[in-house]
Design a protein around this motif. Structure first.
Motif, PDB file in Angstrom:
ATOM      1  N   TRP A   1       0.827  -1.213   0.000  1.00 54.63           N
ATOM      2  CA  TRP A   1       0.000   0.000   0.000  1.00 54.63           C
ATOM      3  C   TRP A   1       0.858   1.259   0.000  1.00 54.63           C
ATOM      4  CZ3 TRP A   1      -5.030  -0.422  -0.939  1.00 54.63           C
ATOM      5  CH2 TRP A   1      -5.690  -1.623  -0.610  1.00 54.63           C
ATOM      6  N   SER A   2       2.161   1.103   0.012  1.00 58.41           N
ATOM      7  CA  SER A   2       3.045   2.263   0.158  1.00 58.41           C
ATOM      8  C   SER A   2       2.934   3.220  -1.024  1.00 58.41           C
ATOM      9  CB  SER A   2       4.497   1.798   0.321  1.00 58.41           C
ATOM     10  OG  SER A   2       4.910   1.072  -0.830  1.00 58.41           O
ATOM     11  N   ASN A   3       2.711   2.666  -2.207  1.00 63.71           N
ATOM     12  CA  ASN A   3       2.583   3.546  -3.371  1.00 63.71           C
ATOM     13  C   ASN A   3       1.352   4.445  -3.252  1.00 63.71           C
ATOM     14  OD1 ASN A   3       4.884   2.491  -4.680  1.00 63.71           O
ATOM     15  ND2 ASN A   3       3.683   0.764  -5.455  1.00 63.71           N
ATOM     16  N   LEU A   4       0.244   3.863  -2.788  1.00 64.95           N
ATOM     17  CA  LEU A   4      -0.974   4.661  -2.645  1.00 64.95           C
ATOM     18  C   LEU A   4      -0.846   5.669  -1.514  1.00 64.95           C
ATOM     19  CD1 LEU A   4      -3.812   2.018  -3.204  1.00 64.95           C
ATOM     20  CD2 LEU A   4      -2.846   3.651  -4.831  1.00 64.95           C
ATOM     21  N   SER A   5      -0.107   5.293  -0.461  1.00 70.38           N
ATOM     22  CA  SER A   5       0.070   6.238   0.645  1.00 70.38           C
ATOM     23  C   SER A   5       0.832   7.480   0.204  1.00 70.38           C
ATOM     24  CB  SER A   5       0.802   5.554   1.799  1.00 70.38           C
ATOM     25  OG  SER A   5       2.115   5.160   1.399  1.00 70.38           O
ATOM     26  N   ALA A   6       1.600   7.357  -0.893  1.00 67.62           N
ATOM     27  CA  ALA A   6       2.338   8.519  -1.394  1.00 67.62           C
ATOM     28  C   ALA A   6       1.408   9.573  -1.972  1.00 67.62           C
ATOM     29  CB  ALA A   6       3.338   8.075  -2.460  1.00 67.62           C
ATOM     30  N   LEU A   7       0.155   9.208  -2.240  1.00 71.36           N
ATOM     31  CA  LEU A   7      -0.793  10.168  -2.804  1.00 71.36           C
ATOM     32  C   LEU A   7      -1.142  11.274  -1.812  1.00 71.36           C
ATOM     33  CD1 LEU A   7      -3.231   7.806  -4.752  1.00 71.36           C
ATOM     34  CD2 LEU A   7      -1.416   9.249  -5.684  1.00 71.36           C
ATOM     35  N   VAL A   8      -0.920  11.033  -0.520  1.00 70.54           N
ATOM     36  CA  VAL A   8      -1.200  12.066   0.485  1.00 70.54           C
ATOM     37  C   VAL A   8       0.057  12.863   0.830  1.00 70.54           C
ATOM     38  CG1 VAL A   8      -3.138  10.780   1.447  1.00 70.54           C
ATOM     39  CG2 VAL A   8      -0.841  10.430   2.380  1.00 70.54           C
ATOM     40  N   ASP A   9       1.146  12.597   0.126  1.00 70.28           N
ATOM     41  CA  ASP A   9       2.359  13.377   0.334  1.00 70.28           C
ATOM     42  C   ASP A   9       2.110  14.824  -0.079  1.00 70.28           C
ATOM     43  OD1 ASP A   9       5.082  14.461  -1.007  1.00 70.28           O
ATOM     44  OD2 ASP A   9       5.550  13.104   0.652  1.00 70.28           O
ATOM     45  N   PRO A  10       2.600  15.795   0.679  1.00 74.80           N
ATOM     46  CA  PRO A  10       2.339  17.208   0.340  1.00 74.80           C
ATOM     47  C   PRO A  10       2.766  17.582  -1.073  1.00 74.80           C
ATOM     48  CG  PRO A  10       3.231  17.039   2.557  1.00 74.80           C
ATOM     49  CD  PRO A  10       3.315  15.674   1.961  1.00 74.80           C
ATOM     50  N   VAL A  11       3.876  17.035  -1.537  1.00 77.39           N
ATOM     51  CA  VAL A  11       4.334  17.346  -2.897  1.00 77.39           C
ATOM     52  C   VAL A  11       3.347  16.823  -3.928  1.00 77.39           C
ATOM     53  CG1 VAL A  11       6.172  16.988  -4.575  1.00 77.39           C
ATOM     54  CG2 VAL A  11       6.740  17.389  -2.168  1.00 77.39           C
ATOM     55  N   ILE A  12       2.870  15.593  -3.724  1.00 81.43           N
ATOM     56  CA  ILE A  12       1.911  14.996  -4.665  1.00 81.43           C
ATOM     57  C   ILE A  12       0.581  15.741  -4.612  1.00 81.43           C
ATOM     58  CG2 ILE A  12       0.709  12.898  -5.310  1.00 81.43           C
ATOM     59  CD1 ILE A  12       3.723  12.828  -5.785  1.00 81.43           C
ATOM     60  N   LEU A  13       0.145  16.106  -3.424  1.00 80.49           N
ATOM     61  CA  LEU A  13      -1.107  16.858  -3.303  1.00 80.49           C
ATOM     62  C   LEU A  13      -1.004  18.208  -4.003  1.00 80.49           C
ATOM     63  CD1 LEU A  13      -2.136  16.128   0.402  1.00 80.49           C
ATOM     64  CD2 LEU A  13      -3.134  15.173  -1.680  1.00 80.49           C
ATOM     65  N   THR A  14       0.153  18.854  -3.886  1.00 82.02           N
ATOM     66  CA  THR A  14       0.353  20.120  -4.589  1.00 82.02           C
ATOM     67  C   THR A  14       0.305  19.924  -6.092  1.00 82.02           C
ATOM     68  OG1 THR A  14       1.724  20.953  -2.770  1.00 82.02           O
ATOM     69  CG2 THR A  14       1.930  22.054  -4.898  1.00 82.02           C
ATOM     70  N   THR A  15       0.863  18.806  -6.542  1.00 76.80           N
ATOM     71  CA  THR A  15       0.840  18.508  -7.968  1.00 76.80           C
ATOM     72  C   THR A  15      -0.590  18.303  -8.466  1.00 76.80           C
ATOM     73  OG1 THR A  15       3.015  17.452  -7.795  1.00 76.80           O
ATOM     74  CG2 THR A  15       1.702  16.951  -9.738  1.00 76.80           C
ATOM     75  N   PHE A  16      -1.392  17.561  -7.713  1.00 75.60           N
ATOM     76  CA  PHE A  16      -2.791  17.361  -8.097  1.00 75.60           C
ATOM     77  C   PHE A  16      -3.559  18.688  -8.055  1.00 75.60           C
ATOM     78  CE2 PHE A  16      -2.154  12.806  -7.649  1.00 75.60           C
ATOM     79  CZ  PHE A  16      -3.052  12.293  -8.580  1.00 75.60           C
ATOM     80  N   TRP A  17      -3.272  19.518  -7.085  1.00 78.55           N
ATOM     81  CA  TRP A  17      -3.962  20.809  -6.988  1.00 78.55           C
ATOM     82  C   TRP A  17      -3.600  21.706  -8.184  1.00 78.55           C
ATOM     83  CZ3 TRP A  17      -7.774  23.634  -5.996  1.00 78.55           C
ATOM     84  CH2 TRP A  17      -7.680  25.029  -5.926  1.00 78.55           C
ATOM     85  N   ASN A  18      -2.297  21.727  -8.543  1.00 86.24           N
ATOM     86  CA  ASN A  18      -1.886  22.509  -9.712  1.00 86.24           C
ATOM     87  C   ASN A  18      -2.608  22.054 -10.969  1.00 86.24           C
ATOM     88  OD1 ASN A  18      -0.093  24.079  -8.225  1.00 86.24           O
ATOM     89  ND2 ASN A  18       1.663  22.770  -8.674  1.00 86.24           N
ATOM     90  N   THR A  19      -2.705  20.737 -11.151  1.00 89.26           N
ATOM     91  CA  THR A  19      -3.377  20.201 -12.330  1.00 89.26           C
ATOM     92  C   THR A  19      -4.866  20.529 -12.305  1.00 89.26           C
ATOM     93  OG1 THR A  19      -1.806  18.355 -12.199  1.00 89.26           O
ATOM     94  CG2 THR A  19      -3.619  18.141 -13.754  1.00 89.26           C
TER      95      THR A  19
END
Length: 304
Positions: free
Chosen positions: A65-83
């Motif tokens: 599940w570690s890959n999915l847990s990376a979706l809540v990483d601040p960097v990833i969340l910022t990337t989704f928000w930018n998109t």
């Protein structure tokens, strides 16, 4: 001697063929869809399944599940928000400008030169993207672009303070460039489906042009407009080539983050993170397209 009337009534006429006996033969028309189905399975279904599946496994092939847990990483969340904000903004601007152009086009003869040129141009410009579109903007308003140099030398206006074209805000203009033609293609048929009888009935009942649009036009066109907006949002959210050519030095949006996870030389051992990012992207685009299908079904009631 037989009378003509008797002859005409007793003439049995040509014999009709006997009805076919037994069960009807199954239709083979579906065979024509086999090549298209194979194409979808090979280039759409299979890559989607592989992209989602890799998000649940590590490099050794073990479930994680570690890959999915990376979706809540601040960097990833910022990337989704930018998109997300980039897609919402360009979809909104493209939808509004495209709707205005569609309204203006309705006053033109369908077979006239201007309307024909508009139809041809929208079909071409809606597909004009990727590296070609990025090159057009770099050559026009880039740091050394023709318009940039002309304005700077003539009027002292600098279009590229901080080289904004090569960041996320710089993607707004290129995205709008292909969003507007796509809106025209999808929304113009809905606007053309407004029946003249509705306007005539409105005038007969004492209504005005304003009341027609407020009580009939806008409510009828709202599902089609929202459906087109969602299509533009999904189109921008999944765009890759133009952003990759312009913002090649960063991973500010999800498609570029997926590329970085697959090819980065500094973040090793996280290739399967791309599958988790693709899963999040598929969920968002899937929800948007599901709502698009529902709105299109509602809009079809008025267009039939």
């Amino acid at each position: 001697m037989t009378s003509p009337s008797l002859t005409s009534t007793t003439n049995p006429g040509p014999e009709l063929p006997a009805p076919a006996q037994g069960r009807a033969r199954p239709s083979t028309a579906w065979l024509g869809l086999v090549p298209f189905g194979a194409y979808l399975a090979l280039f759409l279904v299979l890559p989607t399944v592989l992209a989602i599946a890799t998000g649940f496994f590590d490099n050794a092939g073990a479930f994680t599940w570690s890959n999915l847990s990376a979706l809540v990483d601040p960097v990833i969340l910022t990337t989704f928000w930018n998109t997300t904000w980039l897609s919402l903004l360009t979809a909104a601007v493209g939808a509004i400008i495209g709707a205005i152009v569609c309204y203006a086009a309705m006053g033109l003869p369908p077979t006239g030169g201007i309307r024909t040129t508009l139809d041809a141009a929208t079909g071409v410009l809606a597909q004009f993207g990727g590296v070609m579109l990025a090159f057009v903007f770099i050559a026009t308003i880039g740091v050394q672009g023709v318009v940039t140099i002309l304005l700077k030398d003539t009027f002292g206006i600098d279009l590229q303070p901080g080289t904004w074209l090569y960041s996320v805000p710089g993607l707004i203009l290129p995205y709008i460039y292909f969003q507007v033609p796509l809106m025209i293609i999808t929304f113009l048929p809905a606007l053309a489906a407004l029946k003249p009888q509705w306007a005539e009935a409105n005038l007969t009942l004492g209504g005005s042009r304003v009341s027609f649009w407020l009580r009939i036009g806008f409510p009828v066109l709202a599902p089609s407009f929202l459906a087109s907006f969602l299509l533009l949002f999904a189109n921008a959210f999944s765009s890759y080539a133009t952003a990759a050519a312009l913002a090649s030095q960063g991973s500010q949006i999800v498609p570029l983050q997926i590329r970085a996870a697959l090819t980065s030389e500094t973040v090793l051992g996280r290739e399967n993170l791309a599958g988790a990012l693709a899963l999040g992207m598929i969920v968002i685009v899937g929800v948007a397209m599901g709502l698009y299908a529902l709105l299109q079904r509602r809009a079809a009631r008025w267009q039939s």
